[in-house]
Design an enzyme around this catalytic site. Structure first.
Site, PDB file in Angstrom:
ATOM      1  N   VAL A 172       0.819  -1.223   0.000  1.00 17.32           N
ATOM      2  CA  VAL A 172       0.000   0.000   0.000  1.00 17.32           C
ATOM      3  C   VAL A 172       0.851   1.270   0.000  1.00 17.32           C
ATOM      4  CG1 VAL A 172      -2.063  -1.030   0.993  1.00 17.32           C
ATOM      5  CG2 VAL A 172      -0.271  -0.204   2.521  1.00 17.32           C
ATOM      6  N   LYS A 173       2.058   1.181  -0.511  1.00 21.81           N
ATOM      7  CA  LYS A 173       2.897   2.375  -0.560  1.00 21.81           C
ATOM      8  C   LYS A 173       2.850   3.020  -1.959  1.00 21.81           C
ATOM      9  CE  LYS A 173       4.132   2.256   3.730  1.00 21.81           C
ATOM     10  NZ  LYS A 173       3.175   1.245   4.192  1.00 21.81           N
TER      11      LYS A 173
END
Ligand code: PLP
Length: 406
Positions: free
Chosen positions: A185-186
């Site tokens: 989720v970066k």
């Protein structure tokens, strides 16, 4: 922080290069890998993109932090000053090297308050670790000044802020070392992965060795490597690095979209005079993964969150004050020092004392803060609709609270 939202043929091509050779490991197998070195290529791209002299990939952002701390010589009894608002990984890494996480209050930048840092300094302080939360940066000038005055290490946890910059330099490249996370989720993802960046050759060399069992990596024969000291396996795989290589080439595009979408949504929220926004020490350097905004009171903020939930529009809005991962208030396991393996008694005592301090100034900020994540996939119309729905909820709750007060 949505690199995964724009996934496609580019990532598949890089992964297929690795699958065709069958060499999934980043070290050795020089012949069969037929010139495919995705990890090395990604490290080079990281140095070129962010302006770090050296980059060492690791298996995660957490292991990047642990590696950086070990490489910087941080260990038993050392105190690391860090913020009360971060992800649990930041203090996990501190504990993994036997050091003491000294949590201190944040200010409206949502990261370290330099005055709180000064008040927490003791003869054991070795390092200050700002965490550049939610896509934007800490007040690095003030923190660097404190480090210079006291000869402390500045380690930047930039895991959430890939592509953010401060006064013309990318965060993560300004301190003695800095880290990014490339988890799923970066801003850009490897699936799982992380990196230590530094301009110091010996910190880099130690990171390279420590993250691969202490191998000195001096010869062509991996089996003959010497081990100058103990290390661990924090290696990234070639498959993960391949994904990251495709993603880093798209970073500029991701950041441009984020900035555009952030600006459009902020414009709508800014029309409500009761809303204030997070302090950004260098607004031009915001990577714009989130808009973080404040309401006047905790009561109003809770009512807005509840109403957004009732109207099914809460998705992508984070009320960190009640979140189990990101804020001291909910870190009971830390406050109780609930570890599977026994800690040294001095570490356990210091940990419990530090984690159970009073964080009223942080509470006063976090209890009024909502962060809205920015998607790469929104259309202009969707942003308008989302913004209007949010604004209607906020105005409704503000009106109700005025009526109640009168
Ligand atoms: C501030 C911060 N530090 C460290 C990490 C750890 O990164 P990873 O999930 O890659 O281990 C994260 C991950 O969310 C983070 O947000």
């Amino acid at each position: 922080m949505p690199g995964f939202e724009l996934w496609g043929a580019e990532e598949r091509k890089e992964v297929n290069d690795v699958l065709e050779t069958g060499i999934l490991m980043r070290y050795g197998f020089d012949g069969p890998r037929k010139g495919i070195w995705k990890s090395k290529e990604l490290e080079k791209a990281i140095c070129e993109t962010f302006g770090a002299r050296y980059a060492q990939l690791t298996s995660s952002g957490t292991s990047a932090l642990t590696t950086a701390m070990a490489a910087l010589g941080i260990g038993a009894g050392d105190e690391i000053i860090m913020p009360s608002f971060t992800f649990v990984a930041s203090f996990e890494a501190v504990l993994s090297v036997g050091a003491i996480p000294v949590l201190v209050d944040i200010d409206e930048s949502l990261t370290l308050d330099p005055e709180a840092v000064r008040s927490a300094i003791t003869h054991k302080t070795k390092c200050i670790m700002p965490v550049h939360m939610c896509g934007a940066m800490a007040n690095l000038e003030a923190l660097q000044d404190i480090c210079n005055e006291h000869d402390f290490i500045l380690l930047e946890d930039a895991c959430q802020s890939i592509g953010a910059s401060y006064k013309g330099k990318y965060v993560g490249t300004i301190g003695d070392a800095g880290t990014f996370s490339f988890d799923f989720v970066k801003t850009i993802t490897c699936g799982e992965g992380g990196v230590v960046m530094t301009n110091n050759e010996s910190v880099y060399k130690r990171s390279d060795e420590y993250s691969d069992h202490g191998h000195d990596h001096l010869g062509a024969d991996r089996g003959a490597d010497l081990h100058p000291y103990l290390g661990y396996n924090f290696r990234i795989s070639e498959l993960h690095a391949a994904v990251g290589l495709a993603q880093i080439r798209k970073l500029k595009k991701f950041l441009d979209i984020q900035k555009k979408n952030h600006e459009a949504l902020k414009k709508i929220l800014a029309q409500i005079p009761e809303i204030t926004f997070r302090t950004i020490p260098d607004p031009a350097g915001d990577s714009c993964t989130f808009i973080s905004w404040f309401l006047p009171t905790e009561e109003i903020t809770r009512a807005v969150v509840a109403e957004m939930k009732a109207q099914n529009i809460l998705g992508g809005n984070f009320y960190w004050y009640d979140n189990n991962w990101h804020y001291i208030r909910k870190w009971d396991h830390l406050k109780e020092s609930a570890s599977l393996n026994a800690f040294a008694p001095e570490l356990k005592q210091s940990l419990i004392e530090n984690a159970n301090k009073d964080f009223t100034p942080s509470d006063a900020i976090m209890s009024r803060c909502i962060s809205t994540s920015i998607s790469l996939l929104w259309t202009e119309q969707q942003i308008q609709e989302k913004g209007e729905k949010m604004a209607n909820v906020i105005k409704k709750i503000l009106n109700e609270s005025t009526v109640k007060r009168n």
